[in-house]
Design a protein around this motif. Structure first.
Motif, PDB file in Angstrom:
ATOM      1  N   ARG A 274      36.924  44.387  25.989  1.00 34.29           N
ATOM      2  CA  ARG A 274      37.074  44.140  27.263  1.00 34.29           C
ATOM      3  C   ARG A 274      36.823  45.518  27.185  1.00 34.29           C
ATOM      4  O   ARG A 274      36.502  46.904  27.395  1.00 34.29           O
ATOM      5  N   TYR A 275      36.054  45.430  28.896  1.00 37.31           N
ATOM      6  CA  TYR A 275      35.726  46.973  29.572  1.00 37.31           C
ATOM      7  C   TYR A 275      36.984  47.043  30.686  1.00 37.31           C
ATOM      8  O   TYR A 275      37.830  46.343  31.711  1.00 37.31           O
ATOM      9  N   ARG A 303      34.214  41.844  36.138  1.00 33.91           N
ATOM     10  CA  ARG A 303      33.265  42.382  37.107  1.00 33.91           C
ATOM     11  C   ARG A 303      31.949  43.029  35.935  1.00 33.91           C
ATOM     12  O   ARG A 303      30.943  43.341  36.601  1.00 33.91           O
ATOM     13  N   LYS A 304      32.421  43.545  35.018  1.00 36.42           N
ATOM     14  CA  LYS A 304      31.032  44.694  34.178  1.00 36.42           C
ATOM     15  C   LYS A 304      29.673  42.940  33.692  1.00 36.42           C
ATOM     16  O   LYS A 304      28.705  43.985  34.379  1.00 36.42           O
ATOM     17  N   HIS A 305      30.852  42.321  33.765  1.00 31.59           N
ATOM     18  CA  HIS A 305      29.800  41.038  33.132  1.00 31.59           C
ATOM     19  C   HIS A 305      29.369  40.003  34.048  1.00 31.59           C
ATOM     20  O   HIS A 305      27.834  40.564  34.370  1.00 31.59           O
ATOM     21  N   LEU A 310      23.931  40.892  37.394  1.00 33.74           N
ATOM     22  CA  LEU A 310      23.343  41.406  38.936  1.00 33.74           C
ATOM     23  C   LEU A 310      22.219  42.420  38.147  1.00 33.74           C
ATOM     24  O   LEU A 310      21.022  42.344  39.122  1.00 33.74           O
ATOM     25  N   VAL A 311      22.355  43.322  37.629  1.00 37.74           N
ATOM     26  CA  VAL A 311      21.134  43.828  37.002  1.00 37.74           C
ATOM     27  C   VAL A 311      20.169  43.601  35.641  1.00 37.74           C
ATOM     28  O   VAL A 311      19.058  43.609  36.684  1.00 37.74           O
ATOM     29  N   LYS A 312      20.254  42.387  35.808  1.00 34.57           N
ATOM     30  CA  LYS A 312      19.647  41.576  34.945  1.00 34.57           C
ATOM     31  C   LYS A 312      18.699  40.441  35.898  1.00 34.57           C
ATOM     32  O   LYS A 312      17.548  40.357  35.710  1.00 34.57           O
TER      33      LYS A 312
END
Length: 724
Positions: A274-275, A303-305, A310-312
């Motif tokens: 997990r983050y 949120r990180k995923h 979003l970055v992808k």
């Protein structure tokens, strides 16, 4: 000498000593109530011992009274009959007995039954055993307020080791109990908060071992809270993030920082990663030593995923945008290259004084080529606007002269359709405005051209008017030097026609790319549907907008509005009318501007167009097909102006330009200046920037036009003259 008042010593009928009150005691004699004096020296030793004991008792009693009266706590003495023997003023005040003589009163008249019960319990405990004590809590109502007291009872032990009285002290613990209640209440709220939160709450010792964990440990760590105690918190951190967490924490401890926030990955006992967003609060003692660390760990995996998605998505969009740009650049290059021959050779043949049917055919070829060129430029303009790469020139524009050009451009077409065609400019419109003349004319040409295209009878009217800006802060156009005496305006260009109009169902399509009201319009009138889309985007990019009104079958009104600055006194460059179909070649240009010209291009028909064009102007150009040959020719003979293609086999135009500039900088070409102009089918902004970075002086996109080539030669001659 009179002594201190104490108990009286007399003899009873059996000649035994008794102790009664109110007798004066002296060191050497005593006096009874009948004023009879006893000589103590003549009495028996028992009497003397008794008297001495009384004297000591009196002294002890005096000290006790002084101690009781000086105490800051309510203090009292109770005899064996449960009556008050002595109380201090603090007691009277605390228990609301200021105006009451409390000595000799029974305890039951002052305190509730619980007090008497405690006294009895204590006496039973002390009887025959010596010292004992009793501590209990007493509730007391005073002035409508409930108070709590801690009651401390101690026995006063006589010579026979039995209690002869009980001393007591009351300590007001009301505020303490309230504080304790609030603390418990706060702790309960905190406990509920800690247990109810989904975040992992930990308390760590200075060695980063867990002292406390809340129930969230079951979800995040797959461990019960009690199983976490004693484990290093680093056991739960992803192996690759342990060093980061240690460095941040120990660095903060060394700096006596109180708060640390960072993100790491967490590995639970279930193996799931997990983050986590950690928030550490470091608690120090008064000497600056770390006591413990409170921390909250929030699961931010979702949120990180999402961020990674979003970055992808951004990377995918950027890749798609790059692909689109590369495709547009390639398409532009591949189409412009043959267009260079189509337009260039058709114009050259038209310049040969052709007549009749040949002229009509050549005009058709040239017109078709220009139409295709306009389509390419429209597509590139949309791409530039969307990418934010389109730049606008801010130059003085003579409004009435510009509108006269628009009138002349479309006058012949309006005359052919027998339409009433007029342009009016309101008197309060400033003579000069600041803006991008080329882009404004591009929009107006499109709007007026559409009005004429879709109007078969009636009129096409153009009106120019101004109004004050609603919001001057929107104006962000003029970025040049100091322009004095200018005012801000909102200038409007209204194009009204009596054409076919637009139905309500089709109005939402007007500014969408590749859209027209319906397919029959495209078939009947032609066009790609890009014109209005580009106009809208250009207007918005210039801090303006395009609005329209239309009624099907009756006509339309389009309004271009721009926020501009305007004023008089600025010099405006003249612009030749666009009514001439073909600009005439200046066949004497080589005599006016004698230059040695070189053309480098790998495409044979491009070389033919440039060679023929320059020869018609009176020049004898040097023609090569690659960059390396261009460099060799520059080294072997004097060259003043180079038209340099970019994409050539072997050495391209950019590398050739760099090689020439290098030879100039190292003195291999002497002090001879050379003007290099890019002549390329690569028309993107990035291509222009690359050319200037490589040392070129100008940029000319294919297909070549007579006027631009002539203007370029004149500019080169002027630059060479300024830098001999």
């Amino acid at each position: 000498m009179d002594g201190i008042r104490s108990s009286e010593i007399i003899k009873n009928a059996n000649n035994e000593l008794n102790i009664i009150d109110e007798i004066t005691l002296a060191r050497e004699r005593i006096r009874d109530l009948e004023n009879q004096v006893y000589d103590l020296k003549s009495k028996s030793p028992e009497l003397l011992k008794r008297v001495e004991h009384l004297r000591k008792f009196h002294e002890d009693t005096t000290l006790l009274r002084d101690a009781i009266y000086s105490s800051v706590f309510p203090t009292f003495i109770i005899d064996n009959d449960d009556r008050f023997m002595m109380v201090n003023p603090v007691f009277l005040d605390a228990f609301s007995r200021k105006n009451m003589k409390i000595e000799e009163l029974p305890v039951s008249q002052v305190f509730p039954q619980v007090f008497a019960t405690k006294l009895a319990d204590m006496r039973a405990c002390c009887d025959g055993t010596g010292n004992c004590s009793e501590v209990f809590e007493l509730e007391w109502e005073s002035e409508g307020r409930i108070k709590l007291y801690d009651m401390w009872l101690y026995p006063v032990i006589g010579e026979d080791h039995r209690p002869i009285a009980i001393s007591g002290t009351a300590v007001d613990i009301t505020d303490q109990r309230i504080a304790e209640f609030k603390l418990r209440e706060s702790e309960e709220k905190f406990r509920v908060l800690v247990e109810e939160t989904d975040n992992l709450v930990l308390q760590l010792d200075p060695d980063l071992r867990v002292l406390f964990a809340n129930h969230a440990s079951r979800d995040l760590l797959s461990l019960a809270p009690e199983s976490c105690v004693g484990l290093p918190v680093l056991d739960f951190v992803h192996a690759e993030d342990i060093d980061l967490l240690e460095r941040r924490l120990y660095s903060s401890i060394n700096d006596n920082s109180k708060n640390v926030t960072l993100e790491t990955r967490l590995s639970g006992m279930d193996g799931q990663q997990r983050y986590i967003l950690w928030s550490f609060n470091l608690v120090y003692d008064s000497e600056g030593f770390l006591i413990y660390i409170n921390c909250i760990a929030r699961d931010i995996s979702k949120r990180k995923h999402l961020e990674m998605q979003l970055v992808k998505a951004r990377d995918t969009a950027e890749a798609a945008d790059r692909s689109k740009s590369e495709f547009l650049a390639m398409m532009s290059h591949e189409i412009r290259t043959p267009l260079n021959s189509i337009i260039g050779l058709s114009e050259l043949m038209l310049d040969m004084h052709t007549e009749g049917e040949q002229t009509a055919m050549l005009e058709t070829i040239r017109s078709s080529g220009l139409g295709l060129l306009n389509l390419i430029n429209d597509i590139l303009d949309i791409s530039k606007v969307e990418a934010g790469q389109l730049k606008f020139d801010q130059q003085p524009i003579h409004v009435r002269e510009c509108m006269e050009q628009i009138r002349r451009t479309f006058a012949y077409r309006a005359e052919q359709k027998d339409l009433a065609y007029s342009i009016s400019v309101d008197e309060d419109v400033p003579t000069i405005i600041l803006g991008d003349r080329e882009r404004i004319v591009q929009i107006l040409n499109n709007l007026v051209g559409n009005a004429l295209k879709f109007t078969h009878e009636g009129h096409v009217k153009i009106r120019v008017s101004v109004s004050a800006l609603a919001n001057v802060e929107e104006l962000d156009l003029w970025q040049g030097g100091n322009v004095q005496n200018l005012k801000s305006f909102r200038i409007s260009f209204e194009i009204e026609d009596t054409g076919i109009g637009i139905s309500d169902e089709q109005k939402h399509l007007m500014f969408l790319p590749f859209s027209q009201a319906d397919d029959t319009i495209r078939k009947r009138f032609g066009g790609t549907g890009l014109g209005l889309t580009i106009c809208k985007k250009l207007a918005v990019a210039m801090h303006g907008d395009i609005a329209f009104k239309s009624e099907f079958g009756k006509g339309s009104q389009f309004i271009l509005s721009l926020n501009v600055q305007g004023g008089d006194g600025l010099e405006v460059a003249s612009h030749e009318s666009g009514s001439k179909a073909i600009l005439k070649l200046n066949r004497e240009l080589a005599k006016e501007y004698p230059l040695n010209i070189l053309v480098a291009d790998d495409v044979s028909h491009n070389r033919l167009v440039m060679k023929t064009l320059l020869q018609r102007m009176g020049y004898n150009p040097v023609i090569v097909d690659n960059g390396e040959s261009a460099v060799d020719e520059v080294m072997n003979q004097p060259i003043d102006l180079i038209f340099m293609d970019l994409l050539m086999p072997g050495m391209g135009g950019l590398d050739a330009s760099r090689a020439i500039r290098h030879r100039q900088n190292t003195g291999q070409l002497g002090k001879r200046p050379i003007h290099i102009v890019a002549l390329t089918a690569n028309a993107m902004q990035d291509d222009q920037d690359e050319c200037y970075d490589a040392g070129m002086d100008g940029f000319m996109a294919k297909p070549v036009r007579f006027q631009i080539v002539q203007e370029t030669i004149i500019e080169a001659a002027s630059a060479l003259e300024d830098n001999p």
